[in-house]
Design a protein around this motif. Structure first.
Motif, mmCIF file in Angstrom:
data_model
loop_
_atom_site.group_PDB
_atom_site.id
_atom_site.type_symbol
_atom_site.label_atom_id
_atom_site.label_comp_id
_atom_site.label_asym_id
_atom_site.label_seq_id
_atom_site.Cartn_x
_atom_site.Cartn_y
_atom_site.Cartn_z
ATOM 1 N N PHE A 70 0.830 -1.206 0.000
ATOM 2 C CA PHE A 70 0.000 0.000 0.000
ATOM 3 C C PHE A 70 0.863 1.255 0.000
ATOM 4 O O PHE A 70 0.571 2.226 0.696
ATOM 5 C CB PHE A 70 -0.937 0.023 1.216
ATOM 6 C CG PHE A 70 -1.809 -1.190 1.358
ATOM 7 C CD1 PHE A 70 -2.357 -1.804 0.249
ATOM 8 C CD2 PHE A 70 -2.086 -1.716 2.599
ATOM 9 C CE1 PHE A 70 -3.162 -2.923 0.377
ATOM 10 C CE2 PHE A 70 -2.893 -2.831 2.746
ATOM 11 C CZ PHE A 70 -3.433 -3.442 1.629
ATOM 12 N N GLY A 71 1.932 1.255 -0.771
ATOM 13 C CA GLY A 71 2.867 2.373 -0.802
ATOM 14 C C GLY A 71 2.231 3.697 -1.167
ATOM 15 O O GLY A 71 2.715 4.762 -0.774
ATOM 16 N N ALA A 72 1.112 3.669 -1.902
ATOM 17 C CA ALA A 72 0.432 4.906 -2.288
ATOM 18 C C ALA A 72 -0.147 5.647 -1.087
ATOM 19 O O ALA A 72 -0.459 6.832 -1.178
ATOM 20 C CB ALA A 72 -0.668 4.604 -3.302
ATOM 21 N N LEU A 73 -0.264 4.977 0.048
ATOM 22 C CA LEU A 73 -0.741 5.632 1.276
ATOM 23 C C LEU A 73 0.260 6.667 1.791
ATOM 24 O O LEU A 73 -0.118 7.601 2.481
ATOM 25 C CB LEU A 73 -0.933 4.605 2.387
ATOM 26 C CG LEU A 73 -2.280 3.973 2.613
ATOM 27 C CD1 LEU A 73 -2.227 3.018 3.791
ATOM 28 C CD2 LEU A 73 -3.363 4.976 2.819
ATOM 29 N N ASN A 74 1.525 6.470 1.463
ATOM 30 C CA ASN A 74 2.590 7.271 2.059
ATOM 31 C C ASN A 74 2.446 8.781 1.835
ATOM 32 O O ASN A 74 2.864 9.563 2.669
ATOM 33 C CB ASN A 74 3.952 6.791 1.570
ATOM 34 C CG ASN A 74 4.289 5.427 2.142
ATOM 35 O OD1 ASN A 74 3.650 4.948 3.062
ATOM 36 N ND2 ASN A 74 5.302 4.805 1.581
ATOM 37 N N ASP A 75 1.830 9.189 0.734
ATOM 38 C CA ASP A 75 1.657 10.619 0.475
ATOM 39 C C ASP A 75 0.785 11.296 1.520
ATOM 40 O O ASP A 75 0.946 12.478 1.810
ATOM 41 C CB ASP A 75 1.046 10.836 -0.912
ATOM 42 C CG ASP A 75 1.986 10.410 -2.032
ATOM 43 O OD1 ASP A 75 3.206 10.307 -1.780
ATOM 44 O OD2 ASP A 75 1.493 10.166 -3.146
ATOM 45 N N SER A 76 -0.145 10.555 2.103
ATOM 46 C CA SER A 76 -1.074 11.149 3.066
ATOM 47 C C SER A 76 -0.617 10.989 4.513
ATOM 48 O O SER A 76 -1.289 11.452 5.418
ATOM 49 C CB SER A 76 -2.463 10.531 2.904
ATOM 50 O OG SER A 76 -2.424 9.158 3.204
ATOM 51 N N LEU A 77 0.519 10.359 4.726
ATOM 52 C CA LEU A 77 0.985 10.091 6.090
ATOM 53 C C LEU A 77 1.871 11.223 6.606
ATOM 54 O O LEU A 77 3.070 11.068 6.793
ATOM 55 C CB LEU A 77 1.724 8.749 6.147
ATOM 56 C CG LEU A 77 0.889 7.536 5.771
ATOM 57 C CD1 LEU A 77 1.738 6.280 5.774
ATOM 58 C CD2 LEU A 77 -0.302 7.382 6.697
ATOM 59 N N VAL A 78 1.253 12.365 6.854
ATOM 60 C CA VAL A 78 1.950 13.539 7.359
ATOM 61 C C VAL A 78 1.124 14.126 8.497
ATOM 62 O O VAL A 78 -0.084 14.297 8.361
ATOM 63 C CB VAL A 78 2.129 14.609 6.252
ATOM 64 C CG1 VAL A 78 2.822 15.841 6.781
ATOM 65 C CG2 VAL A 78 2.879 14.030 5.062
ATOM 66 N N GLY A 79 1.758 14.402 9.613
ATOM 67 C CA GLY A 79 1.060 14.994 10.751
ATOM 68 C C GLY A 79 0.527 13.928 11.689
ATOM 69 O O GLY A 79 0.713 12.731 11.470
ATOM 70 N N PRO A 80 -0.166 14.371 12.731
ATOM 71 C CA PRO A 80 -0.710 13.413 13.707
ATOM 72 C C PRO A 80 -1.896 12.649 13.113
ATOM 73 O O PRO A 80 -2.923 13.240 12.793
ATOM 74 C CB PRO A 80 -1.139 14.291 14.878
ATOM 75 C CG PRO A 80 -1.299 15.657 14.305
ATOM 76 C CD PRO A 80 -0.392 15.753 13.114
ATOM 77 N N LEU A 81 -1.729 11.334 12.958
ATOM 78 C CA LEU A 81 -2.743 10.501 12.325
ATOM 79 C C LEU A 81 -3.048 9.271 13.159
ATOM 80 O O LEU A 81 -2.193 8.761 13.877
ATOM 81 C CB LEU A 81 -2.259 10.039 10.943
ATOM 82 C CG LEU A 81 -1.913 11.126 9.930
ATOM 83 C CD1 LEU A 81 -1.253 10.516 8.714
ATOM 84 C CD2 LEU A 81 -3.149 11.894 9.534
ATOM 85 N N ALA A 82 -4.260 8.797 13.031
ATOM 86 C CA ALA A 82 -4.669 7.535 13.634
ATOM 87 C C ALA A 82 -5.100 6.609 12.503
ATOM 88 O O ALA A 82 -5.473 7.061 11.417
ATOM 89 C CB ALA A 82 -5.816 7.751 14.609
ATOM 90 N N VAL A 83 -5.053 5.312 12.781
ATOM 91 C CA VAL A 83 -5.406 4.313 11.778
ATOM 92 C C VAL A 83 -6.505 3.418 12.349
ATOM 93 O O VAL A 83 -6.350 2.851 13.424
ATOM 94 C CB VAL A 83 -4.179 3.457 11.398
ATOM 95 C CG1 VAL A 83 -4.543 2.414 10.373
ATOM 96 C CG2 VAL A 83 -3.033 4.334 10.902
ATOM 97 N N ALA A 84 -7.618 3.324 11.628
ATOM 98 C CA ALA A 84 -8.718 2.428 12.000
ATOM 99 C C ALA A 84 -8.716 1.267 11.012
ATOM 100 O O ALA A 84 -8.692 1.480 9.800
ATOM 101 C CB ALA A 84 -10.053 3.159 11.953
ATOM 102 N N ILE A 85 -8.734 0.034 11.551
ATOM 103 C CA ILE A 85 -8.635 -1.154 10.705
ATOM 104 C C ILE A 85 -9.791 -2.098 11.027
ATOM 105 O O ILE A 85 -10.007 -2.458 12.179
ATOM 106 C CB ILE A 85 -7.296 -1.891 10.938
ATOM 107 C CG1 ILE A 85 -6.124 -0.953 10.671
ATOM 108 C CG2 ILE A 85 -7.206 -3.129 10.062
ATOM 109 C CD1 ILE A 85 -4.773 -1.528 11.067
ATOM 110 N N SER A 86 -10.512 -2.502 9.971
ATOM 111 C CA SER A 86 -11.587 -3.481 10.118
ATOM 112 C C SER A 86 -11.203 -4.744 9.364
ATOM 113 O O SER A 86 -10.737 -4.683 8.225
ATOM 114 C CB SER A 86 -12.897 -2.933 9.558
ATOM 115 O OG SER A 86 -13.895 -3.923 9.607
#
Length: 163
Positions: A70-86
């Motif tokens: 899922f390398g395309a996710l990396n562009d949005s991984l800036v700043g304080p983030l949380a991850v929700a996984i189902s």
């Protein structure tokens, strides 16, 4: 000391990579400005739906996303983030986070993964606006029953008319 920290981070990457691999849906969202009570409420709501939510360091999330494909996710991984996984419901994390964001303006959906495909915030929000699975099944059942009902009414009218 340094080796222990590196080993712990490597383990975190491995665990998150495994979670990404098993996930049906992943929602990455900003939570900055959210107080502890509100974030705890969101965690409890998500946990009730069997959704994992956690704040990871972006570097760990980047590495895990790369390893999971899922390398395309990396562009949005800036700043304080949380991850929700189902792991079992595709719509639930998107709907829950989007509903929570309506009342808490500091929560902003950034991106995510829907059934192994990296998507942006627009797609996650579109998924969140879909009716629930139960509603869709009810609509399908009603749609399938309508022709049978109309046939029964028509046959009843024919039998009453011949009397």
């Amino acid at each position: 000391m340094q080796k222990a920290i590196i080993a712990r981070k490597a383990e975190d990457v491995k665990v998150l990579t495994e979670k990404f691999a098993m996930a049906k849906t992943v929602v990455v969202f900003e939570y900055a400005g959210l107080d502890v009570a509100a974030f705890t409420k969101l965690r409890i709501d998500l946990h009730k739906q069997n959704i994992d939510v956690k704040v990871y360091k972006n570097n760990i999330t980047r590495r895990a996303a790369e390893l999971a494909g899922f390398g395309a996710l990396n562009d949005s991984l800036v700043g304080p983030l949380a991850v929700a996984i189902s792991y079992d419901d595709v719509v639930a994390p998107a709907k829950s986070v989007a509903d929570f964001a309506k009342t808490n303006k500091t929560v902003v959906i950034r991106s995510g993964v829907i059934e192994k495909e990296v998507v942006g915030a627009a797609e996650i929000n579109a998924l969140a606006n879909l009716p629930s699975r139960e509603t869709l099944l009810t609509q399908l059942a009603a749609g399938l029953l309508m022709p049978v009902k109309e046939l029964a009414v028509g046959l009843n009218m024919l039998t009453e008319g011949s009397n």
